[in-house]
Design a protein around this motif. Structure first.
Motif: not given
Length: 259
Positions: A89-100, A188-194
């Motif tokens: 979940c922390r990695a997901i939040r990092l990606l959300e912030g990085k890519y807006g 796994l983080s990108t799987v959840v995001i997508m």
């Protein structure tokens, strides 16, 4: 998931716990032995799986029409054993912030499983998948695109075809010995995001199945499915066979324009 449901079929109940120590060896650091990395990827949720779910849950695996996943029966197992961990979940939040990535309702995910998958199922040309994404964009021009693939050729084609797309290039790590776990974490983080995106265009694979399972429905999903004759046929209903149109739409066949 397949092994869990095999146990359920044999025992008539969900397992109390799973010995994960020897799973996902390809994602462990060198010489990690019986290190349990599942606890770093998935939360330990001690929730009861309903009896009716244990009676009806089936795992299709591989290339299957995602419309026929039994979401109601599989959801308790996904939540019990495969809820993303705090680290994910922390990695997901990092990606959300990085890519807006602030508005999933304005995102379309495109996933292409290539490389060795060609031995299991028929894969469409890169252009066909990207054209499907463009068709959605024509109906909904406000969409942003996220692209993920294990095929470098597809990622290169996507950067040309969808020049403004997020391609997770930095996170698409090779499975080198020093980066095995990071590869699993970002994947796994990108799987959840997508899975959360308004639309999902995908080929057929276990990763695609997990995107749809985390999504919980097939609304907005456009999937390519064509199995090769030498591959064991799916036991799921409505297998499209070897002839016809292999682009499968979920509940919403035509993208709705934003109100």
């Amino acid at each position: 998931m397949g092994a869990i449901l095999d146990y359920v079929g044999a025992q008539g109940r969900s397992p109390v716990r799973i010995d994960d120590r020897f799973l996902f060896d390809e994602y462990k650091p060198p010489y990690a032995g019986d290190l349990d990395i599942c606890r770093r990827l998935f939360a330990d949720r001690s929730i009861e799986v309903p009896g009716d779910a244990t009676a009806h849950a089936r795992w299709p695996g591989g290339a299957v029409d995602c419309r026929f996943l039994d979401f109601e029966a599989l959801k308790p197992f996904v939540e019990r054993f495969f809820t993303p961990s705090d680290e994910v979940c922390r990695a997901i939040r990092l990606l959300e912030g990085k890519y807006g990535l602030t508005d999933y309702g304005s995102l379309c995910a495109v996933y292409y499983r290539g490389t060795d998958k060609r031995g299991e199922t028929e894969l469409p040309p890169f252009r066909d998948v990207l054209e499907k994404a463009r068709e959605i964009a024509q109906q909904s021009p406000w969409l942003r695109f996220l692209v993920q693939s294990d095929d470098a050729g597809f990622l290169a084609a996507a950067e040309t075809f969808l020049p403004d797309a997020v391609t997770f290039t930095d996170e698409n790590l090779p499975r080198g010995t020093a980066q095995r776990f990071q590869h699993a974490l970002w994947l796994l983080s990108t799987v959840v995001i997508m899975s959360r995106c308004r639309y999902l265009v995908c080929t057929s694979s276990n990763v695609s199945i997990w995107m749809v399972l985390y999504r919980g429905h097939t609304s907005g999903v456009v999937q390519y499915l064509k199995q090769r004759r030498r591959v064991r046929r799916s036991t799921m209903p409505e297998d499209p066979g070897d002839d016809g149109d292999y682009w499968i739409h979920g509940e919403d066949e035509i993208p709705a324009k934003r109100q």
